[in-house]
Design an enzyme around this catalytic site. Structure first.
Site, PDB file in Angstrom:
ATOM      1  CG  HIS A 268      -2.117   0.822   1.222  1.00  0.00           C
ATOM      2  ND1 HIS A 268      -2.370   1.743   0.238  1.00  0.00           N
ATOM      3  CD2 HIS A 268      -3.117   0.984   2.126  1.00  0.00           C
ATOM      4  CE1 HIS A 268      -3.473   2.413   0.517  1.00  0.00           C
ATOM      5  NE2 HIS A 268      -3.953   1.974   1.671  1.00  0.00           N
ATOM      6  CG  HIS A 307      -3.828   0.974  -8.647  1.00  0.00           C
ATOM      7  ND1 HIS A 307      -5.169   0.865  -8.348  1.00  0.00           N
ATOM      8  CD2 HIS A 307      -3.283   1.743  -7.681  1.00  0.00           C
ATOM      9  CE1 HIS A 307      -5.415   1.547  -7.242  1.00  0.00           C
ATOM     10  NE2 HIS A 307      -4.294   2.084  -6.811  1.00  0.00           N
ATOM     11  CG  ASP A 363       2.829   3.855  -4.733  1.00  0.00           C
ATOM     12  OD1 ASP A 363       2.619   4.739  -3.891  1.00  0.00           O
ATOM     13  OD2 ASP A 363       2.053   2.896  -4.927  1.00  0.00           O
TER      14      ASP A 363
HETATM   15  C1  MLT Z   1      -4.136   4.551  -2.739  1.00  0.00           C
HETATM   16  O1  MLT Z   1      -3.981   5.704  -3.143  1.00  0.00           O
HETATM   17  O2  MLT Z   1      -4.734   4.297  -1.692  1.00  0.00           O
HETATM   18  C2  MLT Z   1      -3.480   3.441  -3.493  1.00  0.00           C
HETATM   19  O3  MLT Z   1      -3.341   3.733  -4.839  1.00  0.00           O
HETATM   20  C3  MLT Z   1      -4.056   2.096  -3.225  1.00  0.00           C
HETATM   21  C4  MLT Z   1      -5.433   1.808  -3.725  1.00  0.00           C
HETATM   22  O4  MLT Z   1      -6.183   2.648  -4.163  1.00  0.00           O
HETATM   23  O5  MLT Z   1      -5.792   0.617  -3.689  1.00  0.00           O
END
Ligand code: MLT
Length: 430
Positions: A268, A307, A363
């Protein structure tokens, strides 16, 4: 569409059930009536990791993963990142509308006046080892605020909730900055209410002996944009934890700490730290093809790509990629950017990644900017947690106000023994 529904034939009983649909969704409880007899519990759905289950109605964040669209309260992320400050976006995420001039003034003033930490919190932080991970300190310290504000337990009172929202959004940068300085053994710097949210954070991070901290405006703006991009992301792992812990009516400090704990994992919020490790391991552009081959052979992972929701370019990654230029004008170019850009170019042309719809996510570039700004990788997840606090609180409020929500309590498919008799220890074998 009206009269939308499914007809389900249970081949076991040869019974047909009419199941209504709402917004393309079946209510799991409507399936419970499908039984083989009075003793049967009824049909359940099985969905490990919730890959195809909506756990709530939400009006906060919209994502179209196929098209690469992200909107907060209907506003495209690109417009918000260009035109707003982080606190303006935090207001939008929490309250549902962009603030008027006077609403924004009050919101900023309230949050700014809640940036200070109780002195006992400083002592609490002093108890951590000199090399404690900042995210561990952050999580524990946010949870510890619960001991300072016992009034926060009254989560059914909207006024009480609002006060905790000011407190949490105000205090998370202070906690984050203190976890950072703790590692260097530097004295903690008090907040400066003359500065903007991002500038004050920079002040608490980097001010040394100068009487007044003057933030570089380009870096402060870049940080603010990064905060905007990370403010919310619908039902991700940590938002789900916030809702789940909050559903027991635990106070928002411990619920936020739990959400931050979920964020700390490498799958995460810890993912950008992993991207930097990968870029370090690759080392130079000429070693990218060999790395790609290892990815295809399943020996290593291409961190920062792919993702759960996006099957297209993560719109946040595109904005960060652009913001990187402004940061590097001040800090000098981070050589890892060249490796990252080349890696992206090669991967996006490669059939293997195209077929799997693996595109850069948020990320992939954020760590490179944070590192250029002077942050060590173990601060990256803390930097994610600061802005995400607004999103967690919005999700928490929405959950508490939703009459359909109850304490979160999934079912299971039991796979253990049916029943067996106790065996005394001397008869249990070697
Ligand atoms: C987020 O911003 O929380 C991440 O990209 C993880 C997600 O959305 O699953």
């Amino acid at each position: 569409m009206e009269n939308e529904g499914l007809s389900i034939v249970d081949k076991r009983t040869k019974t047909t059930y009419d199941i209504p649909l709402h917004k393309g969704t079946v209510r799991a409880m409507d399936l419970r009536q499908i039984k083989t007899g009075p003793e049967d519990f009824g049909l359940m759905t099985y969905d490990p990791a919730f890959v195809n289950t909506a756990s709530c109605h939400s009006a906060i964040t919209f994502i179209d993963g196929d098209k690469g669209i992200l909107r907060y309260r209907g506003y495209p992320i690109e417009q918000l990142a260009e035109k707003c400050t982080y606190l303006e976006v935090a207001y939008l995420v929490v309250h549902g509308e962009l603030p008027t001039v006077s609403q924004l003034k009050e919101w900023v003033s309230k949050i700014t006046h809640h940036t200070m930490l109780h002195e006992s919190t400083k002592n609490f932080l002093g108890g951590f080892r000199h090399d404690a991970h900042p995210m561990g300190m952050f999580i524990s310290t946010v949870a510890a605020l619960s001991t300072i504000y016992p009034d926060a337990r009254n989560v059914r009172d909207p006024g009480v909730r609002q006060l905790q929202i000011y407190r949490l959004i105000g205090k998370v940068p202070t906690i984050a900055a203190y976890t950072y300085r703790h590692g260097f053994g530097y004295p903690y710097i008090y907040p400066d209410n003359d500065l903007s949210y991002a500038e004050n954070f920079m002040n608490m991070l980097w001010r040394m002996a100068e009487p007044k901290y003057r933030a570089n405006t380009a870096l402060a703006r870049a940080l603010d944009i990064l905060f905007i991009l990370h403010a919310d992301h619908e039902q991700n792992c940590s938002a789900n934890v916030m809702r789940s812990v909050g559903s027991s009516q635990a106070d928002p400090f411990v619920a936020t700490a739990a959400a931050a704990a979920a964020l700390s994992g490498p799958l995460h919020g810890g993912a950008n730290e992993e991207v930097l490790k990968m870029l370090d391991e690759i080392g130079s552009k000429d070693r990218i093809p060999a790395y790609i081959e290892r990815v295809k052979a399943g020996r290593v992972k291409l961190m920062g790509f792919g993702h759960r929701v996006y099957k297209n370019y993560d719109p946040r990654a595109r904005i960060i990629r652009r913001a990187a230029g402004q940061v590097f004008e001040v800090t000098g170019r981070n050589p890892k950017l060249d490796i990252a850009l080349e890696l992206e170019r090669i991967a996006l042309e490669d059939e293997y990644f195209v077929k799997r719809r693996l595109y850069p996510n948020v990320d992939f570039y954020s760590g490179i900017i944070y590192q250029a700004m002077g942050f060590t990788p173990h601060m990256f997840t803390v930097l994610f947690a600061i802005p995400r606090t607004a999103g967690w609180l919005a999700q928490w409020q929405e959950m508490l106000q939703d009459p359909e929500q109850k304490i979160a309590r999934p079912r299971q498919i039991y796979t253990g023994y049916a029943q067996r008799d106790f065996v005394p220890i001397e008869k249990r074998g070697a």
